[in-house]
Design a protein around this motif. Sequence first.
Motif, PDB file in Angstrom:
ATOM      1  N   GLY A   1      -2.576   6.412 -15.598  1.00  0.00           N
ATOM      2  CA  GLY A   1      -4.550   6.019 -15.611  1.00  0.00           C
ATOM      3  C   GLY A   1      -4.755   5.336 -14.237  1.00  0.00           C
ATOM      4  N   GLU A   2      -5.651   5.226 -14.511  1.00  0.00           N
ATOM      5  CA  GLU A   2      -7.011   5.624 -13.055  1.00  0.00           C
ATOM      6  C   GLU A   2      -6.468   3.687 -12.773  1.00  0.00           C
ATOM      7  N   ARG A   3      -6.814   3.997 -11.453  1.00  0.00           N
ATOM      8  CA  ARG A   3      -6.536   2.945 -11.050  1.00  0.00           C
ATOM      9  C   ARG A   3      -7.394   2.479  -9.839  1.00  0.00           C
ATOM     10  N   PRO A   4      -8.168   1.598  -9.083  1.00  0.00           N
ATOM     11  CA  PRO A   4      -8.776   1.559  -8.132  1.00  0.00           C
ATOM     12  C   PRO A   4      -8.115   0.628  -6.727  1.00  0.00           C
ATOM     13  N   VAL A   5      -8.106   0.994  -5.883  1.00  0.00           N
ATOM     14  CA  VAL A   5      -7.194   1.549  -3.907  1.00  0.00           C
ATOM     15  C   VAL A   5      -6.526   0.020  -4.231  1.00  0.00           C
ATOM     16  N   ASN A   6      -7.305  -1.307  -4.543  1.00  0.00           N
ATOM     17  CA  ASN A   6      -6.680  -2.102  -4.723  1.00  0.00           C
ATOM     18  C   ASN A   6      -4.979  -2.647  -5.428  1.00  0.00           C
ATOM     19  N   ASP A   7      -5.426  -2.383  -6.608  1.00  0.00           N
ATOM     20  CA  ASP A   7      -4.408  -1.848  -7.420  1.00  0.00           C
ATOM     21  C   ASP A   7      -2.887  -1.207  -6.287  1.00  0.00           C
ATOM     22  N   LEU A   8      -3.661  -0.088  -6.155  1.00  0.00           N
ATOM     23  CA  LEU A   8      -2.294   1.134  -6.045  1.00  0.00           C
ATOM     24  C   LEU A   8      -1.560   0.396  -4.469  1.00  0.00           C
ATOM     25  N   VAL A   9      -3.099  -0.137  -3.199  1.00  0.00           N
ATOM     26  CA  VAL A   9      -1.978  -0.869  -2.550  1.00  0.00           C
ATOM     27  C   VAL A   9      -0.953  -2.322  -2.626  1.00  0.00           C
ATOM     28  N   GLU A  10      -1.652  -2.942  -3.914  1.00  0.00           N
ATOM     29  CA  GLU A  10      -0.442  -3.966  -4.249  1.00  0.00           C
ATOM     30  C   GLU A  10       1.103  -3.173  -5.294  1.00  0.00           C
ATOM     31  N   MET A  11       0.715  -2.273  -5.624  1.00  0.00           N
ATOM     32  CA  MET A  11       1.651  -1.996  -6.474  1.00  0.00           C
ATOM     33  C   MET A  11       2.718  -0.938  -5.443  1.00  0.00           C
ATOM     34  N   LEU A  12       2.072  -0.338  -4.151  1.00  0.00           N
ATOM     35  CA  LEU A  12       3.046   0.157  -3.184  1.00  0.00           C
ATOM     36  C   LEU A  12       3.738  -0.715  -1.996  1.00  0.00           C
TER      37      LEU A  12
ATOM     38  N   LEU B   1       1.935  -1.409   0.324  1.00  0.00           N
ATOM     39  CA  LEU B   1       1.850  -0.696   2.036  1.00  0.00           C
ATOM     40  C   LEU B   1       0.083  -1.383   2.271  1.00  0.00           C
ATOM     41  N   ALA B   2      -0.152  -0.868   3.454  1.00  0.00           N
ATOM     42  CA  ALA B   2      -2.029  -1.748   4.046  1.00  0.00           C
ATOM     43  C   ALA B   2      -2.982  -0.335   3.385  1.00  0.00           C
ATOM     44  N   GLN B   3      -3.713  -1.230   3.123  1.00  0.00           N
ATOM     45  CA  GLN B   3      -5.155  -0.520   2.478  1.00  0.00           C
ATOM     46  C   GLN B   3      -5.552   1.316   3.416  1.00  0.00           C
ATOM     47  N   PRO B   4      -5.177   0.391   4.744  1.00  0.00           N
ATOM     48  CA  PRO B   4      -5.235   1.629   5.551  1.00  0.00           C
ATOM     49  C   PRO B   4      -4.537   3.135   5.133  1.00  0.00           C
ATOM     50  N   GLN B   5      -3.055   2.665   4.466  1.00  0.00           N
ATOM     51  CA  GLN B   5      -2.315   4.023   4.742  1.00  0.00           C
ATOM     52  C   GLN B   5      -2.696   4.156   3.368  1.00  0.00           C
ATOM     53  N   VAL B   6      -2.752   3.422   2.459  1.00  0.00           N
ATOM     54  CA  VAL B   6      -2.419   4.282   0.914  1.00  0.00           C
ATOM     55  C   VAL B   6      -3.933   4.865   1.323  1.00  0.00           C
ATOM     56  N   SER B   7      -5.259   4.343   1.289  1.00  0.00           N
ATOM     57  CA  SER B   7      -6.597   5.292   1.805  1.00  0.00           C
ATOM     58  C   SER B   7      -6.515   6.531   3.154  1.00  0.00           C
ATOM     59  N   LYS B   8      -4.959   6.572   2.964  1.00  0.00           N
ATOM     60  CA  LYS B   8      -4.993   8.338   4.280  1.00  0.00           C
ATOM     61  C   LYS B   8      -4.989   9.167   2.809  1.00  0.00           C
ATOM     62  N   HIS B   9      -3.300   8.162   2.782  1.00  0.00           N
ATOM     63  CA  HIS B   9      -2.672   9.015   1.420  1.00  0.00           C
ATOM     64  C   HIS B   9      -3.925   9.562   0.264  1.00  0.00           C
ATOM     65  N   LEU B  10      -4.910   8.775  -0.379  1.00  0.00           N
ATOM     66  CA  LEU B  10      -5.706   9.634  -1.035  1.00  0.00           C
ATOM     67  C   LEU B  10      -6.686  10.343  -0.701  1.00  0.00           C
ATOM     68  N   ARG B  11      -6.695  10.176   1.059  1.00  0.00           N
ATOM     69  CA  ARG B  11      -7.975  11.398   1.621  1.00  0.00           C
ATOM     70  C   ARG B  11      -7.101  12.845   1.225  1.00  0.00           C
ATOM     71  N   VAL B  12      -5.683  12.562   1.322  1.00  0.00           N
ATOM     72  CA  VAL B  12      -4.917  14.361   1.733  1.00  0.00           C
ATOM     73  C   VAL B  12      -5.121  14.073  -0.317  1.00  0.00           C
ATOM     74  N   LEU B  13      -4.936  13.582  -0.903  1.00  0.00           N
ATOM     75  CA  LEU B  13      -5.238  14.266  -1.870  1.00  0.00           C
ATOM     76  C   LEU B  13      -5.819  14.510  -2.810  1.00  0.00           C
TER      77      LEU B  13
ATOM     78  N   ARG C   1     -13.652   1.849  -5.711  1.00  0.00           N
ATOM     79  CA  ARG C   1     -13.374   3.277  -6.097  1.00  0.00           C
ATOM     80  C   ARG C   1     -12.787   3.305  -6.755  1.00  0.00           C
ATOM     81  N   LEU C   2     -12.736   3.957  -8.211  1.00  0.00           N
ATOM     82  CA  LEU C   2     -11.365   4.049  -9.202  1.00  0.00           C
ATOM     83  C   LEU C   2     -10.941   5.971  -9.405  1.00  0.00           C
ATOM     84  N   TYR C   3      -9.467   5.753  -8.524  1.00  0.00           N
ATOM     85  CA  TYR C   3      -9.025   6.966  -8.491  1.00  0.00           C
ATOM     86  C   TYR C   3      -7.809   7.633  -9.511  1.00  0.00           C
TER      87      TYR C   3
END
Length: 114
Positions: A29-40, A42-54, A69-71
């Motif tokens: 399901g759709e998630r905000p970046v902060n949820d992804l940061v917490e679940m993974l 990882l630091a927020q900049p790392q998650v954002s970098k991966h999301l940019r590639v995706l 921002r919901l992904y």
Amino acid sequence: MARAATTTDAFNAVAEPRRRQILDLLAQGERPVNDLVEMLGLAQPQVSKHLRVLREVDLVHVRDEGRQRLYRLNASPLRDIHDWLAKYQQMWAERYDAMDAVLADLKEEEDHGD
């Protein structure tokens, strides 16, 4: 031979394990970046970098909702990977069927040998 950039296609983008983890989470399901940061973890900049590639290979779509921002997953580009793997799936299915036949023969020999 130079390696292709991770932003050229879905094949290269999903080669990185963390990006596959992100896709797995977004498949739920759709998630905000902060949820992804917490679940993974990882630091927020790392998650954002991966999301940019995706996003660049269209595997992830983003929308703004207020200050968040919901992904969400866009699985369409994964179709190329699925189609490519389908050839190998058939090959492995045939090999497993052959192995099952050998194992059945061995079991039958063992049962009759007692």
